[in-house]
Design a protein around this motif. Structure first.
Motif, PDB file in Angstrom:
ATOM      1  N   ALA A  10       2.840   1.697  -3.423  1.00  0.00           N
ATOM      2  CA  ALA A  10       1.553   2.171  -2.895  1.00  0.00           C
ATOM      3  C   ALA A  10       0.332   1.664  -3.655  1.00  0.00           C
ATOM      4  N   ALA A  52       7.019   4.722  -0.871  1.00  0.00           N
ATOM      5  CA  ALA A  52       5.613   5.165  -0.966  1.00  0.00           C
ATOM      6  C   ALA A  52       4.750   3.949  -0.653  1.00  0.00           C
ATOM      7  N   ALA A  53       3.986   4.046   0.442  1.00  0.00           N
ATOM      8  CA  ALA A  53       3.178   2.913   0.903  1.00  0.00           C
ATOM      9  C   ALA A  53       1.694   3.179   0.653  1.00  0.00           C
ATOM     10  N   PRO A  54       0.906   2.116   0.578  1.00  0.00           N
ATOM     11  CA  PRO A  54      -0.536   2.314   0.393  1.00  0.00           C
ATOM     12  C   PRO A  54      -1.123   3.002   1.639  1.00  0.00           C
ATOM     13  N   GLU A  58       1.531   2.596   6.046  1.00  0.00           N
ATOM     14  CA  GLU A  58       2.809   3.285   6.266  1.00  0.00           C
ATOM     15  C   GLU A  58       3.556   2.646   7.438  1.00  0.00           C
ATOM     16  N   CYS A  76       8.826   7.136   4.898  1.00  0.00           N
ATOM     17  CA  CYS A  76       7.788   6.399   4.205  1.00  0.00           C
ATOM     18  C   CYS A  76       6.612   7.359   4.051  1.00  0.00           C
ATOM     19  N   THR A  78       2.685   8.353   2.368  1.00  0.00           N
ATOM     20  CA  THR A  78       1.436   7.764   1.891  1.00  0.00           C
ATOM     21  C   THR A  78       1.358   7.997   0.395  1.00  0.00           C
ATOM     22  N   GLY A  79       1.154   6.936  -0.360  1.00  0.00           N
ATOM     23  CA  GLY A  79       1.099   7.061  -1.813  1.00  0.00           C
ATOM     24  C   GLY A  79      -0.148   7.789  -2.277  1.00  0.00           C
ATOM     25  N   SER A  86       2.180   8.803  -6.561  1.00  0.00           N
ATOM     26  CA  SER A  86       2.980   8.219  -5.475  1.00  0.00           C
ATOM     27  C   SER A  86       4.448   8.611  -5.610  1.00  0.00           C
TER      28      SER A  86
END
Ligand code: CTP
Ligand code: MG
Length: 221
Positions: A10, A52-54, A58, A76, A78-79, A86
């Motif tokens: 993230a 954990a995605a930026p 996502e 997945c 959100t970070g 994150s």
């Protein structure tokens, strides 16, 4: 015993300075995230993965996992603002029944089955946590401003990487408290008195921070 992986992806990749978050910068033919995702998914030791995605990435992360056929990706999230945040958010998606959690940085794409095996084997020997690490070949000094205060004994030092594996309950307890300032998961476990060991890491696991690192890792593909 089920083993869950948390993939920390993230970060914004400020030091890399690309037009997108680091996890989505191209490495070879695919986004950097693809490499660690495929490797974790292919691991015989890992049952499920939380990414954990930026923020705003996502959907691309989920689509990438689908395109790659990474069927172990469970969710997945959100970070957060920091790596620790994150990981905390991803950890919340790991079910109670998980016995072990392996945390890995997407910024270290070349994770191998051998190093995953080494961190997990250490848990079987009774450690609360295990981190991959390498000896220090440079001389390291502690400084205050410009002044050298002390030369450290490098035999006692390790440069620590991910993957890091933990008994799930131990990691959950460590993340229940204040995580601000933690640059790795093990430090939170150590701070609570957890017993953490270091196993042999891999030079190929060096973190991608800047553009030169990206070139160096691309050459290893
Ligand atoms: N990370 C994360 N959430 C954050 C910050 C970092 O999941 N808020 C992850 C990154 O995606 C990376 C790992 O933690 O896989 C190590 O972080 P780092 O190398 O510092 O990546 P970035 O924070 O993206 O880079 P920079 O510090 O240059 O912005
Ligand atoms: Mg960072």
């Amino acid at each position: 015993m089920s083993v869950w992986a948390v993939l920390a992806a993230a970060g914004s990749g400020e030091r890399l300075g690309a037009d997108r978050p680091k996890a989505f910068v191209r490495l070879g033919d695919l986004p950097l995230l693809a490499e660690s995702l495929e490797r974790l998914d292919a691991s015989d030791w890992i049952d499920a993965i939380v990414v954990a995605a930026p923020p705003g990435w996502e959907e691309p992360a989920i689509l990438l996992a689908e395109e790659l056929g990474c069927s172990k990706v469970s969710s997945c999230v959100t970070g957060g603002a920091t790596r620790a945040e994150s990981v905390r958010l991803a950890l919340a998606e790991v079910p109670e029944e998980a016995a072990v959690v392996v945390v890995h940085d997407a910024a270290r794409p070349l994770v191998s089955e051998a190093v995953i095996e080494r961190v997990l084997a250490a848990l079987n020997q009774g450690w609360d946590g295990a981190v991959s690490g390498l000896p220090v070949s440079d001389t390291v000094k502690r400084v205050e401003g410009d002044a050298v205060v002390e030369t450290l004994d490098r035999e006692q030092l390790r440069v620590v990487q991910t993957p890091q594996a933990f008994v799930a309950d131990v990691l959950r307890a460590a993340y229940a408290g204040d995580v601000a300032g933690a640059t790795d998961c093990a430090s939170l476990v150590e701070a609570r008195g957890g017993r953490v060991t270091v196993v042999a890491g891999d030079p190929r696991l060096a973190k991608i921070t800047d553009a030169e690192d990206l070139e160096r890792v691309a050459a290893l593909l």
